[in-house]
Design an enzyme around this catalytic site. Structure first.
Site, PDB file in Angstrom:
ATOM      1  CE  LYS A  76      53.013 -28.558  31.485  1.00  0.00           C
ATOM      2  NZ  LYS A  76      53.247 -29.093  32.851  1.00  0.00           N
ATOM      3  CB  SER A 149      50.605 -27.256  34.856  1.00  0.00           C
ATOM      4  OG  SER A 149      51.800 -28.055  34.803  1.00  0.00           O
ATOM      5  CB  SER A 173      51.921 -30.598  36.602  1.00  0.00           C
ATOM      6  OG  SER A 173      51.644 -29.430  37.333  1.00  0.00           O
TER       7      SER A 173
END
Length: 432
Positions: A76, A149, A173
């Site tokens: 990420k 996210s 997320s």
């Protein structure tokens, strides 16, 4: 016959370690999948096939070392990487090149993993979406959000671009994008994996986890990094006590999401579990509001430097989050933390009568459009409490998109939680 794309991670690592297949051959197959699907999915903030191949060749020249030897991993873009740009999803950091890896990234490399690239994150892991589209949507149906996210990580795993990818969760997320993209999302007990080198949003909530194809893949990956025996036993020795926890937000669940929870409970019952309806103790009623207060307060503190020097490059939504956080004083923050502590104590007594809880992961299927990433209303409380959570895909909704449920265990009982999730996953698979 298994392909590389459906071989369990622990089996793939073992095959590479035996030299049945080279790391380069594995990596090239995943590169081909990325190149075939990336134009439509846009899961990657940074991807360089040459860099991935160079890592693979270096590993092939070295002695086999580490439990993740040769396994391709997505990272990420909230996590620092010494050899790749790290933007945190913000134009403020468009040219940012970290001088060291994040702790979890460095641990992955030490364990032998190949860092394939940086997956798209929303702005500072909050609400402003990136360009990623949900790969589960049928052709011609129009784009749907992958959730956020950890948007790119969920989409990359769902599209078969990597077997596992790092995510982080402060509100929802990991679990929510896992739900929307139909993959497994594992948010470990808060503090299991290190936050060093990850852009902070709300440190008392921020949790490192993984998006994966299966519960076993998630367990093997996090277990390797945390040096914990997390691989689930496919044949539990005791009868599982499952608490059906509809939560105080049940009115927000779509009919399909409600049916998914009931169906998951019945699946576990058929596997020998005992179902018990659970109502959360009264302190828990305020957890969602408390999580919002803590996240806003801590984010306003964490982003004080950018607010002084680059506030004009915040999205309007992120600027509003920080402004709201600035209005929360220390006493309100402490009251929210005290409520969380009381709720953890109360919930620990609930786990005296059940082994795990089963709760909704999201309001329903992934919403249409890419302008927002969905609501984390069913995830906030678990993030605040710090309990381990595993999203398991279980069904398909009326729009043909994935649905699933969250398995929640006591704090630090991650192995138990993963075992229950694997039992559910196995029961679902046997129905198809």
């Amino acid at each position: 016959m298994k392909t590389i794309f459906d071989t369990p991670v622990h089996e793939l690592a073992a095959a590479i370690a035996r030299r049945d297949i080279t790391v380069e051959a594995v990596v090239r197959q995943f590169i081909d999948r990325i190149e075939a699907r990336e134009a439509a999915v846009r899961a990657w903030q940074f991807f360089d096939a040459g860099l991935a191949i160079a890592q693979a060749r270096q590993l092939d020249r070295q002695p086999v070392a580490g439990p993740l030897y040769g396994i391709p991993v997505g990272v990420k873009d909230l996590m620092d990487t010494v050899d790749m740009p790290t933007t945190y999803g913000s134009p403020i950091y468009a040219a940012h090149r970290p001088v060291a890896d994040a702790g979890c990234v460095a641990a992955s490399r030490t364990a032998g993993a190949v860092i394939m690239g940086k997956t798209v994150t929303t702005e500072f892991a909050t609400y402003q979406p990136g360009p990623t589209a949900n790969p589960r949507v049928a052709a011609g149906a129009g784009p749907h959000t992958p959730g956020g996210s950890s948007s790119g990580s969920a989409a990359a795993v769902a599209a078969g671009m990597v077997p596992v990818a790092f995510g982080t969760q402060t509100a929802g997320s990991i679990v929510r994008p896992a739900a929307y993209c139909g993959v497994v999302g594992y948010k470990p007990t808060h503090g299991t994996l290190p936050l060093a080198g990850i852009k902070p949003l709300a440190p008392s909530l921020d949790t490192v986890g993984v998006l994966a194809r299966t519960v076993a893949d998630a367990a093997f990956f996090v277990g390797a990094l945390a040096r914990l025996p997390l691989m689930p036993d496919p044949a539990p020795g005791t009868r599982l006590r499952v608490g059906l926890c509809r939560t105080m937000h049940w009115d927000r669940a779509s009919p399909a999401a409600r049916e998914a929870l009931e169906q998951a409970g019945r699946t576990l019952e058929r596997a020998g579990a005992v179902l018990i309806d659970v109502s959360l103790p009264p302190p828990c009623d305020g957890l969602t509001a408390a999580q919002i207060d803590i996240m806003g307060y801590e984010a306003a503190a964490a982003f004080a430097p950018e607010a002084r020097t680059a506030a004009d490059r915040f999205s309007s939504g992120f600027a509003a989050l920080l402004a709201t956080g600035q209005q929360i004083d220390g006493e309100r923050f402490l009251a929210a933390q005290a409520l969380a502590a009381a709720s953890r104590h109360a919930l620990s007594r609930v786990f005296d009568s059940v082994d795990i809880l089963l709760a909704p992961s999201a309001e329903g299927e992934a919403p249409a459009g890419l302008g927002a990433t969905g609501d984390p209303v069913f995830n906030r409380m678990w993030s605040l409490l710090g309990n381990p959570c595993v999203h398991v895909p279980t069904a398909t909704g009326p729009a043909g998109l994935p649905l699933g449920v969250t398995v929640i265990g006591p704090r630090w009982a991650d192995a138990r939680t993963l075992a229950a999730a694997a039992l559910l996953e196995c029961g679902i698979a046997s129905q198809h």
